[in-house]
Each structure stands twice: as C-alpha cells, then as structure tokens.
Design a protein around this motif. Structure first.
Motif, mmCIF file in Angstrom:
data_model
loop_
_atom_site.group_PDB
_atom_site.id
_atom_site.type_symbol
_atom_site.label_atom_id
_atom_site.label_comp_id
_atom_site.label_asym_id
_atom_site.label_seq_id
_atom_site.Cartn_x
_atom_site.Cartn_y
_atom_site.Cartn_z
ATOM 1 N N ARG A 207 -28.888 -13.989 -36.770
ATOM 2 C CA ARG A 207 -29.650 -12.781 -37.076
ATOM 3 C C ARG A 207 -30.925 -13.094 -37.850
ATOM 4 O O ARG A 207 -31.927 -12.386 -37.714
ATOM 5 C CB ARG A 207 -28.772 -11.803 -37.861
ATOM 6 C CG ARG A 207 -27.639 -11.268 -37.018
ATOM 7 C CD ARG A 207 -26.999 -10.031 -37.577
ATOM 8 N NE ARG A 207 -25.821 -9.741 -36.772
ATOM 9 C CZ ARG A 207 -24.583 -9.977 -37.155
ATOM 10 N NH1 ARG A 207 -24.349 -10.466 -38.356
ATOM 11 N NH2 ARG A 207 -23.563 -9.710 -36.360
ATOM 12 N N ALA A 208 -30.897 -14.129 -38.661
ATOM 13 C CA ALA A 208 -32.119 -14.542 -39.347
ATOM 14 C C ALA A 208 -33.169 -14.982 -38.331
ATOM 15 O O ALA A 208 -34.348 -14.637 -38.442
ATOM 16 C CB ALA A 208 -31.809 -15.677 -40.326
ATOM 17 N N VAL A 209 -32.718 -15.718 -37.318
ATOM 18 C CA VAL A 209 -33.639 -16.173 -36.271
ATOM 19 C C VAL A 209 -34.193 -14.989 -35.490
ATOM 20 O O VAL A 209 -35.372 -14.960 -35.131
ATOM 21 C CB VAL A 209 -32.927 -17.165 -35.328
ATOM 22 C CG1 VAL A 209 -33.826 -17.521 -34.147
ATOM 23 C CG2 VAL A 209 -32.528 -18.427 -36.081
ATOM 24 N N GLU A 210 -33.359 -13.987 -35.230
ATOM 25 C CA GLU A 210 -33.808 -12.805 -34.484
ATOM 26 C C GLU A 210 -34.943 -12.078 -35.199
ATOM 27 O O GLU A 210 -35.795 -11.466 -34.560
ATOM 28 C CB GLU A 210 -32.638 -11.846 -34.267
ATOM 29 C CG GLU A 210 -31.628 -12.332 -33.231
ATOM 30 C CD GLU A 210 -30.469 -11.374 -33.066
ATOM 31 O OE1 GLU A 210 -29.884 -11.333 -31.979
ATOM 32 O OE2 GLU A 210 -30.144 -10.641 -34.034
ATOM 33 N N THR A 211 -34.944 -12.125 -36.526
ATOM 34 C CA THR A 211 -36.000 -11.471 -37.290
ATOM 35 C C THR A 211 -37.207 -12.377 -37.498
ATOM 36 O O THR A 211 -38.160 -11.995 -38.189
ATOM 37 C CB THR A 211 -35.474 -11.015 -38.668
ATOM 38 O OG1 THR A 211 -35.018 -12.158 -39.412
ATOM 39 C CG2 THR A 211 -34.329 -10.026 -38.507
ATOM 40 N N GLY A 212 -37.154 -13.585 -36.931
ATOM 41 C CA GLY A 212 -38.272 -14.505 -37.048
ATOM 42 C C GLY A 212 -38.245 -15.373 -38.279
ATOM 43 O O GLY A 212 -39.253 -16.024 -38.611
ATOM 44 N N GLU A 213 -37.109 -15.419 -38.977
ATOM 45 C CA GLU A 213 -36.994 -16.196 -40.205
ATOM 46 C C GLU A 213 -36.063 -17.389 -39.995
ATOM 47 O O GLU A 213 -35.320 -17.456 -39.010
ATOM 48 C CB GLU A 213 -36.458 -15.312 -41.332
ATOM 49 C CG GLU A 213 -37.336 -14.102 -41.640
ATOM 50 C CD GLU A 213 -36.724 -13.200 -42.686
ATOM 51 O OE1 GLU A 213 -35.579 -13.497 -43.123
ATOM 52 O OE2 GLU A 213 -37.363 -12.205 -43.066
ATOM 53 N N ALA A 214 -36.105 -18.301 -40.948
ATOM 54 C CA ALA A 214 -35.190 -19.444 -40.928
ATOM 55 C C ALA A 214 -33.854 -19.019 -41.542
ATOM 56 O O ALA A 214 -33.819 -18.141 -42.414
ATOM 57 C CB ALA A 214 -35.776 -20.612 -41.713
ATOM 58 N N PRO A 215 -32.734 -19.588 -41.080
ATOM 59 C CA PRO A 215 -31.440 -19.271 -41.693
ATOM 60 C C PRO A 215 -31.440 -19.571 -43.190
ATOM 61 O O PRO A 215 -32.083 -20.510 -43.650
ATOM 62 C CB PRO A 215 -30.462 -20.191 -40.946
ATOM 63 C CG PRO A 215 -31.128 -20.455 -39.636
ATOM 64 C CD PRO A 215 -32.595 -20.502 -39.935
ATOM 65 N N GLN A 216 -30.720 -18.749 -43.929
ATOM 66 C CA GLN A 216 -30.631 -18.941 -45.373
ATOM 67 C C GLN A 216 -29.822 -20.198 -45.699
ATOM 68 O O GLN A 216 -28.786 -20.460 -45.081
ATOM 69 C CB GLN A 216 -29.970 -17.728 -46.026
ATOM 70 C CG GLN A 216 -30.758 -16.433 -45.888
ATOM 71 C CD GLN A 216 -32.045 -16.460 -46.692
ATOM 72 O OE1 GLN A 216 -32.082 -16.939 -47.825
ATOM 73 N NE2 GLN A 216 -33.109 -15.938 -46.093
ATOM 74 N N LEU A 217 -30.299 -20.947 -46.692
ATOM 75 C CA LEU A 217 -29.584 -22.158 -47.100
ATOM 76 C C LEU A 217 -28.185 -21.824 -47.617
ATOM 77 O O LEU A 217 -27.259 -22.625 -47.475
ATOM 78 C CB LEU A 217 -30.373 -22.909 -48.179
ATOM 79 C CG LEU A 217 -31.670 -23.581 -47.717
ATOM 80 C CD1 LEU A 217 -32.360 -24.253 -48.905
ATOM 81 C CD2 LEU A 217 -31.375 -24.617 -46.631
ATOM 82 N N SER A 218 -28.029 -20.645 -48.210
ATOM 83 C CA SER A 218 -26.709 -20.255 -48.712
ATOM 84 C C SER A 218 -25.708 -20.111 -47.575
ATOM 85 O O SER A 218 -24.534 -20.485 -47.709
ATOM 86 C CB SER A 218 -26.804 -18.946 -49.496
ATOM 87 O OG SER A 218 -27.336 -17.911 -48.675
ATOM 88 N N ASP A 219 -26.160 -19.571 -46.426
ATOM 89 C CA ASP A 219 -25.274 -19.430 -45.265
ATOM 90 C C ASP A 219 -24.939 -20.797 -44.671
ATOM 91 O O ASP A 219 -23.793 -21.052 -44.291
ATOM 92 C CB ASP A 219 -25.926 -18.547 -44.208
ATOM 93 C CG ASP A 219 -26.112 -17.114 -44.678
ATOM 94 O OD1 ASP A 219 -25.207 -16.601 -45.349
ATOM 95 O OD2 ASP A 219 -27.159 -16.517 -44.367
#
Length: 245
Positions: A207-219
């Motif tokens: 979902r982070a990728v879908e919004t154009g962002e990089a995955p969170q390091l916490s995830d």
C-alpha cells in the motif's frame, strides 16, 4: 537442496485443489469484494477499495500457498517417513527448512501476479510500471515470513491436528491484519493488536508503493523480526523431531 526445491515446486503445481484455492480463488474473491464498489473510499484509508483489496488479496493468495500448503504437506511427510528418508541423505537440516521456505514462496508468485493482473484488466487499477513491479516484489518477499511459519506448524502438529491449527493461524492473521476488512473499520482493541501482526506489516508494504512512497522501515523490520522468529522455530522443531526419530 536445489533438487528438493524443484521437486516441491513440481508437486505443488500438479495439485489441482491447491492451485485453485491458492491461485484462482484469490482473484475471484477480489472481484467479488471490491467489485461491488470499486471506486469507493473509506475513511482512514490512504487508497480506494480496489487498491486496498488488490494488495490484501495478493497477500491472501500468497498466504494460502505458503502457509496452508507447507504445514499440511510437512505433517504428512513426517507421518509417511519421507522426512526420515531425507535425513539419511547429505541434505542438512537447515537446507531442508530453507528448501521448504524457498519452494513455497516461489509457488506463491502465480497467485500474486494473477491478482495484480485482475486489478489491471478487470478492476481498472492504474499504476506506474515501477509500482506494479514493486507491489509484486513486496508481496512475494513478504510471503517468506508465512512460508517459515508453515514449516514451523508442520513440525509442531501431527497429521490430524495440523489443519485446524493452521486454519486458526490463517484466519486469525488474515482478520487481525486487515485482509478481510480495513483496519479502520475494526474495533479499537483489534486495531491495537493488529498493528503488531505480520499481516498488517505485510500489506503495508504494497500500500505504501501504491501511494508512491517507499515502504516504512518499521514494517520491514517487523517482517524481518517475524521471519527470524518463525524460521528459528522451524529449525528448532526440525532438530527436536530429528532427536525423536
């Protein structure tokens, strides 16, 4: 080890029941759930429902392939003596566990790709080329965590008990991680617990990728922690089973 991986992949692909529930069923479920209101939005979601459930059903299909298939197959192999025969070969215990995880994760790829294809061709999802590749990669890489859990359950349970135990983990993780319903629609206490579930971190990558962002390091860190935990448990249970034999 490479020979065992090829054998496991071949066995899985020949299993018609396995192929239906892990490859065909998830995209059908995606269309049934999100197709009712594919352009709808829900408060608290960073993406609309068709994007939300595309990642959720890709995760669901991957979990079906690596968790359900792995645990039941290993439990049956222990009962039939196949694992005992493998111990007589040069394959080390860690090689067996790694081969099971790798082969299961490889088999999860068709399910992930078919869900994404359904999103593009049927649901009208539009992403950049790099986003499609990144969502597929995140969904595939995250499936290793649940492949390791499947190996651990396969060595924990007997042939008679493995299915109900696996189903408990399977549906529990799916519900608590927001695969069936968005987390924002669940009770507060479920959201609090679900935030620590591997399934929540797993779908958060895509979902982070879908919004154009990089995955969170916490995830990413959460998934790596669970991978170490489940793989370590699988290796320990394998050694324990070896001592019993």
């Amino acid at each position: 080890m490479k020979t065992l991986v090829r054998l496991e992949i071949s066995r899985s692909l020949r299993n018609k029941k396995f192929m239906f529930f892990s490859v065909i069923y998830p995209p059908l479920l995606y269309v049934l759930i999100a197709g009712r209101d594919s352009s709808g939005n829900m408060p608290g979601l960073p993406v609309d429902l068709k994007l939300y459930y595309m990642v959720a059903m890709a995760a669901f299909g991957a979990m079906t392939a690596v968790l359900m298939g792995n645990s039941e197959r290993i439990a049956k192999e222990r009962e039939t003596g196949w694992v005992r025969q493998l111990r007589l070969t040069a394959l080390p215990g860690r090689g067996y566990v790694a081969a099971k995880i790798a082969s299961a994760a490889t088999v999860s790829l068709p399910s992930i790709l078919l869900v994404l294809l359904t999103g593009a061709a049927v649901m009208g999802v539009r992403l950049e080329a790099w986003q499609w590749g990144a969502v597929a990669l995140c969904s595939w890489a995250g499936s290793f965590v649940f492949a390791a859990l499947g190996v651990a359950i396969g060595y924990l349970a007997t042939g008679d008990a493995v299915r109900p135990i696996t189903m408990l983990f399977y549906f529990g993780l799916a519900f608590m991680g927001g695969l069936w319903l968005p987390m924002s629609s669940l009770p507060g206490w479920v959201q609090d617990i679900g935030a620590w579930m591997p399934t929540h971190a797993y779908t958060a990558l895509g979902r982070a990728v879908e919004t154009g962002e990089a995955p969170q390091l916490s995830d990413v860190g959460t998934l790596l922690g669970y991978l170490v935990l489940f793989a370590g448990a699988a290796a320990w249970l394998y050694r324990k089973d070896t001592r019993k034999a």
